[in-house]
Design a protein around this motif. Structure first.
Motif, PDB file in Angstrom:
ATOM      1  N   ALA A 181     -40.233 -11.717 -15.649  1.00 36.93           N
ATOM      2  CA  ALA A 181     -39.336 -11.286 -14.577  1.00 36.93           C
ATOM      3  C   ALA A 181     -37.972 -10.909 -15.125  1.00 36.93           C
ATOM      4  CB  ALA A 181     -39.187 -12.408 -13.551  1.00 36.93           C
ATOM      5  N   GLY A 182     -37.637 -11.376 -16.329  1.00 40.41           N
ATOM      6  CA  GLY A 182     -36.338 -11.080 -16.917  1.00 40.41           C
ATOM      7  C   GLY A 182     -36.202 -11.707 -18.281  1.00 40.41           C
ATOM      8  N   PHE A 183     -35.056 -11.434 -18.901  1.00 42.61           N
ATOM      9  CA  PHE A 183     -34.782 -12.007 -20.218  1.00 42.61           C
ATOM     10  C   PHE A 183     -33.284 -12.155 -20.402  1.00 42.61           C
ATOM     11  CE2 PHE A 183     -34.062  -7.591 -21.148  1.00 42.61           C
ATOM     12  CZ  PHE A 183     -33.151  -7.573 -22.191  1.00 42.61           C
ATOM     13  N   LEU A 184     -32.924 -12.954 -21.394  1.00 41.13           N
ATOM     14  CA  LEU A 184     -31.535 -13.105 -21.804  1.00 41.13           C
ATOM     15  C   LEU A 184     -31.528 -13.311 -23.312  1.00 41.13           C
ATOM     16  CD1 LEU A 184     -28.726 -15.038 -20.080  1.00 41.13           C
ATOM     17  CD2 LEU A 184     -29.061 -15.285 -22.533  1.00 41.13           C
ATOM     18  N   GLU A 185     -30.729 -12.512 -24.004  1.00 41.81           N
ATOM     19  CA  GLU A 185     -30.573 -12.661 -25.444  1.00 41.81           C
ATOM     20  C   GLU A 185     -29.213 -13.287 -25.690  1.00 41.81           C
ATOM     21  OE1 GLU A 185     -31.416  -9.193 -27.826  1.00 41.81           O
ATOM     22  OE2 GLU A 185     -33.154  -8.695 -26.567  1.00 41.81           O
ATOM     23  N   ILE A 186     -29.207 -14.360 -26.451  1.00 44.61           N
ATOM     24  CA  ILE A 186     -27.964 -15.064 -26.775  1.00 44.61           C
ATOM     25  C   ILE A 186     -27.895 -15.294 -28.267  1.00 44.61           C
ATOM     26  CG2 ILE A 186     -29.017 -17.324 -26.313  1.00 44.61           C
ATOM     27  CD1 ILE A 186     -26.175 -18.202 -25.313  1.00 44.61           C
ATOM     28  N   ASP A 187     -26.680 -15.199 -28.797  1.00 41.61           N
ATOM     29  CA  ASP A 187     -26.486 -15.554 -30.198  1.00 41.61           C
ATOM     30  C   ASP A 187     -25.195 -16.347 -30.327  1.00 41.61           C
ATOM     31  OD1 ASP A 187     -24.404 -13.599 -30.309  1.00 41.61           O
ATOM     32  OD2 ASP A 187     -25.818 -12.089 -31.000  1.00 41.61           O
ATOM     33  N   HIS A 230     -36.862  -0.534 -29.755  1.00 37.87           N
ATOM     34  CA  HIS A 230     -36.881  -1.873 -29.167  1.00 37.87           C
ATOM     35  C   HIS A 230     -38.023  -2.695 -29.760  1.00 37.87           C
ATOM     36  CE1 HIS A 230     -33.693  -1.425 -26.268  1.00 37.87           C
ATOM     37  NE2 HIS A 230     -34.252  -0.361 -25.719  1.00 37.87           N
ATOM     38  N   ALA A 231     -39.191  -2.091 -29.900  1.00 35.68           N
ATOM     39  CA  ALA A 231     -40.348  -2.817 -30.437  1.00 35.68           C
ATOM     40  C   ALA A 231     -40.086  -3.292 -31.864  1.00 35.68           C
ATOM     41  CB  ALA A 231     -41.595  -1.940 -30.378  1.00 35.68           C
ATOM     42  N   ARG A 232     -39.510  -2.419 -32.698  1.00 34.89           N
ATOM     43  CA  ARG A 232     -39.209  -2.805 -34.088  1.00 34.89           C
ATOM     44  C   ARG A 232     -38.218  -3.968 -34.128  1.00 34.89           C
ATOM     45  NH1 ARG A 232     -39.462   2.703 -35.041  1.00 34.89           N
ATOM     46  NH2 ARG A 232     -37.223   2.971 -34.766  1.00 34.89           N
ATOM     47  N   GLU A 233     -37.147  -3.847 -33.344  1.00 34.09           N
ATOM     48  CA  GLU A 233     -36.125  -4.897 -33.337  1.00 34.09           C
ATOM     49  C   GLU A 233     -36.688  -6.208 -32.805  1.00 34.09           C
ATOM     50  OE1 GLU A 233     -31.983  -5.534 -31.037  1.00 34.09           O
ATOM     51  OE2 GLU A 233     -32.095  -3.720 -32.264  1.00 34.09           O
ATOM     52  N   LEU A 234     -37.454  -6.136 -31.737  1.00 31.51           N
ATOM     53  CA  LEU A 234     -38.048  -7.351 -31.174  1.00 31.51           C
ATOM     54  C   LEU A 234     -38.997  -8.022 -32.151  1.00 31.51           C
ATOM     55  CD1 LEU A 234     -38.662  -6.176 -27.513  1.00 31.51           C
ATOM     56  CD2 LEU A 234     -37.308  -8.171 -28.199  1.00 31.51           C
ATOM     57  N   TRP A 250     -31.263  -1.102 -21.720  1.00 29.80           N
ATOM     58  CA  TRP A 250     -30.653  -0.246 -22.745  1.00 29.80           C
ATOM     59  C   TRP A 250     -31.483   1.023 -22.913  1.00 29.80           C
ATOM     60  CZ3 TRP A 250     -31.214  -5.480 -25.195  1.00 29.80           C
ATOM     61  CH2 TRP A 250     -30.065  -6.253 -25.026  1.00 29.80           C
ATOM     62  N   PRO A 251     -31.396   1.957 -21.967  1.00 33.15           N
ATOM     63  CA  PRO A 251     -32.269   3.139 -21.979  1.00 33.15           C
ATOM     64  C   PRO A 251     -31.987   4.137 -23.105  1.00 33.15           C
ATOM     65  CG  PRO A 251     -30.676   3.297 -20.187  1.00 33.15           C
ATOM     66  CD  PRO A 251     -30.523   1.924 -20.781  1.00 33.15           C
ATOM     67  N   LYS A 252     -30.851   4.041 -23.774  1.00 36.33           N
ATOM     68  CA  LYS A 252     -30.544   5.002 -24.844  1.00 36.33           C
ATOM     69  C   LYS A 252     -31.373   4.748 -26.097  1.00 36.33           C
ATOM     70  CE  LYS A 252     -25.942   6.177 -23.282  1.00 36.33           C
ATOM     71  NZ  LYS A 252     -24.506   6.198 -23.586  1.00 36.33           N
ATOM     72  N   SER A 253     -31.908   3.544 -26.243  1.00 39.94           N
ATOM     73  CA  SER A 253     -32.788   3.242 -27.379  1.00 39.94           C
ATOM     74  C   SER A 253     -34.222   3.508 -26.972  1.00 39.94           C
ATOM     75  CB  SER A 253     -32.640   1.781 -27.806  1.00 39.94           C
ATOM     76  OG  SER A 253     -31.348   1.542 -28.297  1.00 39.94           O
ATOM     77  N   SER A 254     -35.006   3.993 -27.920  1.00 42.21           N
ATOM     78  CA  SER A 254     -36.410   4.296 -27.627  1.00 42.21           C
ATOM     79  C   SER A 254     -37.236   3.010 -27.560  1.00 42.21           C
ATOM     80  CB  SER A 254     -36.985   5.206 -28.711  1.00 42.21           C
ATOM     81  OG  SER A 254     -37.121   4.486 -29.929  1.00 42.21           O
ATOM     82  N   LEU A 274     -41.291  -7.295 -23.096  1.00 42.11           N
ATOM     83  CA  LEU A 274     -39.866  -7.272 -23.413  1.00 42.11           C
ATOM     84  C   LEU A 274     -39.379  -5.863 -23.725  1.00 42.11           C
ATOM     85  CD1 LEU A 274     -39.338 -10.535 -25.463  1.00 42.11           C
ATOM     86  CD2 LEU A 274     -38.093  -9.857 -23.403  1.00 42.11           C
ATOM     87  N   VAL A 275     -40.204  -5.065 -24.374  1.00 38.01           N
ATOM     88  CA  VAL A 275     -39.824  -3.674 -24.643  1.00 38.01           C
ATOM     89  C   VAL A 275     -39.495  -2.969 -23.330  1.00 38.01           C
ATOM     90  CG1 VAL A 275     -40.720  -1.408 -25.369  1.00 38.01           C
ATOM     91  CG2 VAL A 275     -41.030  -3.399 -26.850  1.00 38.01           C
ATOM     92  N   CYS A 276     -40.323  -3.148 -22.319  1.00 41.97           N
ATOM     93  CA  CYS A 276     -40.084  -2.504 -21.021  1.00 41.97           C
ATOM     94  C   CYS A 276     -38.796  -2.996 -20.375  1.00 41.97           C
ATOM     95  CB  CYS A 276     -41.270  -2.745 -20.085  1.00 41.97           C
ATOM     96  SG  CYS A 276     -42.794  -1.973 -20.639  1.00 41.97           S
ATOM     97  N   LEU A 277     -38.553  -4.303 -20.430  1.00 42.40           N
ATOM     98  CA  LEU A 277     -37.342  -4.860 -19.833  1.00 42.40           C
ATOM     99  C   LEU A 277     -36.099  -4.400 -20.600  1.00 42.40           C
ATOM    100  CD1 LEU A 277     -38.591  -8.491 -19.097  1.00 42.40           C
ATOM    101  CD2 LEU A 277     -38.189  -6.671 -17.419  1.00 42.40           C
ATOM    102  N   ARG A 278     -36.165  -4.407 -21.924  1.00 49.48           N
ATOM    103  CA  ARG A 278     -35.037  -3.949 -22.730  1.00 49.48           C
ATOM    104  C   ARG A 278     -34.770  -2.459 -22.506  1.00 49.48           C
ATOM    105  NH1 ARG A 278     -34.271  -4.729 -28.568  1.00 49.48           N
ATOM    106  NH2 ARG A 278     -32.922  -6.519 -28.715  1.00 49.48           N
TER     107      ARG A 278
END
Length: 162
Positions: free
Chosen positions: A72-78, A36-40, A28-32, A20-24
């Motif tokens: 292959a992909g992801f979707l984040e929903i809230d 991403h790993a911390r947030e995930l 969202w390339p502006k975040s390291s 997921l870190v790689c996909l995110r």
């Protein structure tokens, strides 16, 4: 790569974090990768803080898993208290992020992720679901519109350092 029938949609697990870190990072390339790993980790452990006042329920992360166990992909929903163009008297499902890896595109995986997200929003009592994209992301705009989403607003944000 495989077809949509070779791909299953499920809730993300902590063991998916590195993929997921790689996909995110691609979305969202502006975040390291570290950010991403911390947030995930927080989200997947159920410890994510609600950082936006309009979010009622923190993100669920759906993943599209290929037969070989790669994502292959992801979707984040809230769940948000409101969203532009939606009825303000009811909560709204909100797509915070939606990404399908390049070699898995045009196979219906994005549509399948979105259908599961829409079902999740309905199960939360939502009558509407919303999303956004950057004004220059024409691919995302075309995909949203092809899947029944309508443009409700366009906005350009400005800032000035004082």
């Amino acid at each position: 790569m495989g077809s949509v029938s070779d791909t299953s949609i499920r809730l993300a697990q902590l063991s998916d974090r590195d993929q997921l870190v790689c996909l995110r990072k691609a979305l969202w390339p502006k975040s390291s990768a570290e950010e991403h790993a911390r947030e995930l980790t927080l989200i997947l452990e159920g410890k994510a803080p609600v950082t936006m006042p309009l979010i009622i329920l923190v993100a669920e992360i759906l993943v599209a898993e290929a037969r070989d166990r790669t994502l292959a992909g992801f979707l984040e929903i809230d769940l948000r208290s409101h969203a532009d163009g939606c009825n303000p008297s009811r909560p709204v499902g909100y797509i915070e992020g939606w990404y399908v890896a390049g070699d898995h595109r045009h196979k219906g995986i994005g549509r399948k992720l979105l259908a599961v997200a829409e079902d999740w929003a309905r199960s939360q009592g939502c009558a509407e679901i919303a999303s956004d994209t950057w004004v220059d992301n024409e691919v995302s705009q075309r995909v949203h519109e092809a899947l029944g989403y309508e443009v409700v607003d366009r906005c350009v944000h400005y800032r000035k350092t004082l």
